[in-house]
Design a protein around this motif. Structure first.
Motif, PDB file in Angstrom:
ATOM      1  N   ALA A 140       8.186  -6.453   3.964  1.00 41.96           N
ATOM      2  CA  ALA A 140       8.622  -5.552   2.891  1.00 41.96           C
ATOM      3  C   ALA A 140       9.873  -6.102   2.206  1.00 41.96           C
ATOM      4  N   GLU A 141      10.767  -6.666   2.991  1.00 37.33           N
ATOM      5  CA  GLU A 141      11.982  -7.239   2.423  1.00 37.33           C
ATOM      6  C   GLU A 141      11.647  -8.440   1.536  1.00 37.33           C
ATOM      7  N   CYS A 142      10.707  -9.238   1.977  1.00 38.16           N
ATOM      8  CA  CYS A 142      10.291 -10.417   1.203  1.00 38.16           C
ATOM      9  C   CYS A 142       9.782 -10.015  -0.179  1.00 38.16           C
ATOM     10  N   PHE A 143       9.075  -8.876  -0.256  1.00 36.25           N
ATOM     11  CA  PHE A 143       8.530  -8.390  -1.525  1.00 36.25           C
ATOM     12  C   PHE A 143       9.468  -7.425  -2.245  1.00 36.25           C
ATOM     13  N   GLY A 144      10.632  -7.149  -1.677  1.00 35.04           N
ATOM     14  CA  GLY A 144      11.574  -6.214  -2.286  1.00 35.04           C
ATOM     15  C   GLY A 144      11.096  -4.768  -2.218  1.00 35.04           C
ATOM     16  N   LEU A 145      10.389  -4.412  -1.133  1.00 34.99           N
ATOM     17  CA  LEU A 145       9.786  -3.081  -1.031  1.00 34.99           C
ATOM     18  C   LEU A 145      10.420  -2.179   0.023  1.00 34.99           C
ATOM     19  N   CYS A 146      11.472  -2.634   0.670  1.00 34.57           N
ATOM     20  CA  CYS A 146      12.067  -1.819   1.745  1.00 34.57           C
ATOM     21  C   CYS A 146      12.514  -0.450   1.254  1.00 34.57           C
ATOM     22  N   GLU A 147      13.117  -0.401   0.092  1.00 34.14           N
ATOM     23  CA  GLU A 147      13.650   0.861  -0.431  1.00 34.14           C
ATOM     24  C   GLU A 147      12.599   1.670  -1.186  1.00 34.14           C
ATOM     25  N   ASN A 148      11.412   1.126  -1.333  1.00 33.70           N
ATOM     26  CA  ASN A 148      10.389   1.767  -2.160  1.00 33.70           C
ATOM     27  C   ASN A 148       9.215   2.281  -1.339  1.00 33.70           C
ATOM     28  N   GLN A 149       9.376   2.413  -0.023  1.00 36.04           N
ATOM     29  CA  GLN A 149       8.290   2.905   0.817  1.00 36.04           C
ATOM     30  C   GLN A 149       8.181   4.429   0.708  1.00 36.04           C
ATOM     31  N   THR A 150       6.965   4.902   0.799  1.00 31.91           N
ATOM     32  CA  THR A 150       6.716   6.332   0.689  1.00 31.91           C
ATOM     33  C   THR A 150       7.353   7.076   1.867  1.00 31.91           C
ATOM     34  N   LYS A 151       7.645   8.336   1.666  1.00 34.00           N
ATOM     35  CA  LYS A 151       8.311   9.155   2.674  1.00 34.00           C
ATOM     36  C   LYS A 151       7.475   9.217   3.957  1.00 34.00           C
ATOM     37  N   GLY A 152       8.142   8.989   5.063  1.00 30.51           N
ATOM     38  CA  GLY A 152       7.486   9.063   6.357  1.00 30.51           C
ATOM     39  C   GLY A 152       7.090   7.715   6.928  1.00 30.51           C
ATOM     40  N   THR A 182       1.152   9.468   2.443  1.00 27.20           N
ATOM     41  CA  THR A 182       2.201  10.483   2.520  1.00 27.20           C
ATOM     42  C   THR A 182       1.627  11.820   2.953  1.00 27.20           C
ATOM     43  N   GLU A 183       0.516  12.200   2.390  1.00 27.06           N
ATOM     44  CA  GLU A 183      -0.123  13.474   2.740  1.00 27.06           C
ATOM     45  C   GLU A 183      -0.589  13.480   4.193  1.00 27.06           C
ATOM     46  N   LEU A 184      -1.153  12.376   4.651  1.00 21.15           N
ATOM     47  CA  LEU A 184      -1.583  12.295   6.047  1.00 21.15           C
ATOM     48  C   LEU A 184      -0.392  12.417   6.990  1.00 21.15           C
ATOM     49  N   ILE A 185       0.689  11.726   6.677  1.00 19.38           N
ATOM     50  CA  ILE A 185       1.888  11.799   7.514  1.00 19.38           C
ATOM     51  C   ILE A 185       2.450  13.212   7.495  1.00 19.38           C
ATOM     52  N   HIS A 200       0.808  -1.230   0.000  1.00 21.81           N
ATOM     53  CA  HIS A 200       0.000   0.000   0.000  1.00 21.81           C
ATOM     54  C   HIS A 200       0.832   1.267   0.000  1.00 21.81           C
ATOM     55  N   THR A 201       1.977   1.230   0.647  1.00 19.35           N
ATOM     56  CA  THR A 201       2.779   2.452   0.781  1.00 19.35           C
ATOM     57  C   THR A 201       4.057   2.390  -0.045  1.00 19.35           C
ATOM     58  N   SER A 202       4.041   1.563  -1.062  1.00 18.68           N
ATOM     59  CA  SER A 202       5.204   1.520  -1.954  1.00 18.68           C
ATOM     60  C   SER A 202       4.845   2.176  -3.280  1.00 18.68           C
ATOM     61  N   GLY A 203       5.832   2.815  -3.871  1.00 21.32           N
ATOM     62  CA  GLY A 203       5.607   3.455  -5.159  1.00 21.32           C
ATOM     63  C   GLY A 203       4.805   4.735  -5.037  1.00 21.32           C
ATOM     64  N   SER A 204       4.106   5.052  -6.108  1.00 15.96           N
ATOM     65  CA  SER A 204       3.355   6.319  -6.140  1.00 15.96           C
ATOM     66  C   SER A 204       1.879   6.075  -6.444  1.00 15.96           C
ATOM     67  N   ARG A 216      -5.354  17.391  14.118  1.00 13.33           N
ATOM     68  CA  ARG A 216      -4.936  17.538  15.518  1.00 13.33           C
ATOM     69  C   ARG A 216      -4.320  16.273  16.091  1.00 13.33           C
ATOM     70  N   GLY A 217      -4.536  15.143  15.444  1.00 13.82           N
ATOM     71  CA  GLY A 217      -3.990  13.878  15.936  1.00 13.82           C
ATOM     72  C   GLY A 217      -2.575  13.667  15.452  1.00 13.82           C
ATOM     73  N   ALA A 218      -2.066  12.491  15.715  1.00 13.34           N
ATOM     74  CA  ALA A 218      -0.721  12.143  15.276  1.00 13.34           C
ATOM     75  C   ALA A 218      -0.777  10.779  14.599  1.00 13.34           C
ATOM     76  N   LEU A 219      -0.031  10.633  13.518  1.00 15.10           N
ATOM     77  CA  LEU A 219      -0.034   9.390  12.764  1.00 15.10           C
ATOM     78  C   LEU A 219       1.376   8.828  12.679  1.00 15.10           C
ATOM     79  N   THR A 220       1.498   7.547  13.013  1.00 17.64           N
ATOM     80  CA  THR A 220       2.724   6.790  12.781  1.00 17.64           C
ATOM     81  C   THR A 220       2.336   5.610  11.910  1.00 17.64           C
ATOM     82  N   TRP A 221       2.994   5.462  10.775  1.00 18.91           N
ATOM     83  CA  TRP A 221       2.691   4.361   9.853  1.00 18.91           C
ATOM     84  C   TRP A 221       3.921   3.472   9.768  1.00 18.91           C
ATOM     85  N   LEU A 222       3.805   2.274  10.291  1.00 21.08           N
ATOM     86  CA  LEU A 222       4.900   1.312  10.266  1.00 21.08           C
ATOM     87  C   LEU A 222       4.586   0.200   9.280  1.00 21.08           C
TER      88      LEU A 222
END
Length: 117
Positions: free
Chosen positions: A79-91, A58-61, A46-50, A67-73
């Motif tokens: 992610a490593e299994c799918f080769g997505l570690c380096e392709n996660q959206t900023k934040g 990305t916009e929510l982060i 969901h959070t890989s690519g564009s 007024r709230g706070a968002l942490t997206w882990l």
């Protein structure tokens, strides 16, 4: 006192359910709720690519979600299994099983979405 809600995602397809979950997260943030999302298994896509979903996260982060706070882990092992570690959206933060446990135990409420079959 602020409420903390943990959201656990493992559904990889963007569906009406996942989009509704994103809207629910947005509304909780607007109401001052602290939201901690943990994406695991196929949900790491969901959070890989564009994709529109990734851009919305990305916009929510970036905006702090109101007024709230968002942490997206994202589960690093998934992610490593799918080769997505380096392709996660900023934040987005790579996390581990201990982060998931911390979210579950520290949240006032935990919501889970989807099980891919």
């Amino acid at each position: 006192m602020n409420t903390t809600v943990g959201v656990i995602l493992n559904q990889g397809q963007v569906t009406e359910r996942t989009m509704t979950c994103l809207k629910l997260i947005t509304r909780m943030l607007e109401r001052g709720v602290h939201v901690r999302v943990y994406a695991i298994d196929n949900a790491t896509h969901h959070t890989s690519g564009s994709t529109p979903f990734a851009r919305a996260v990305t916009e929510l982060i970036r905006s702090g979600g109101g007024r709230g706070a968002l942490t997206w882990l994202v589960d690093e092992a998934s992610a490593e299994c799918f080769g997505l570690c380096e392709n996660q959206t900023k934040g987005v933060v790579l996390g581990s099983a201990s982060d998931l446990w911390n979210i579950v135990t520290a949240s006032d409420l935990v919501l889970t979405l989807g099980v891919d079959a």
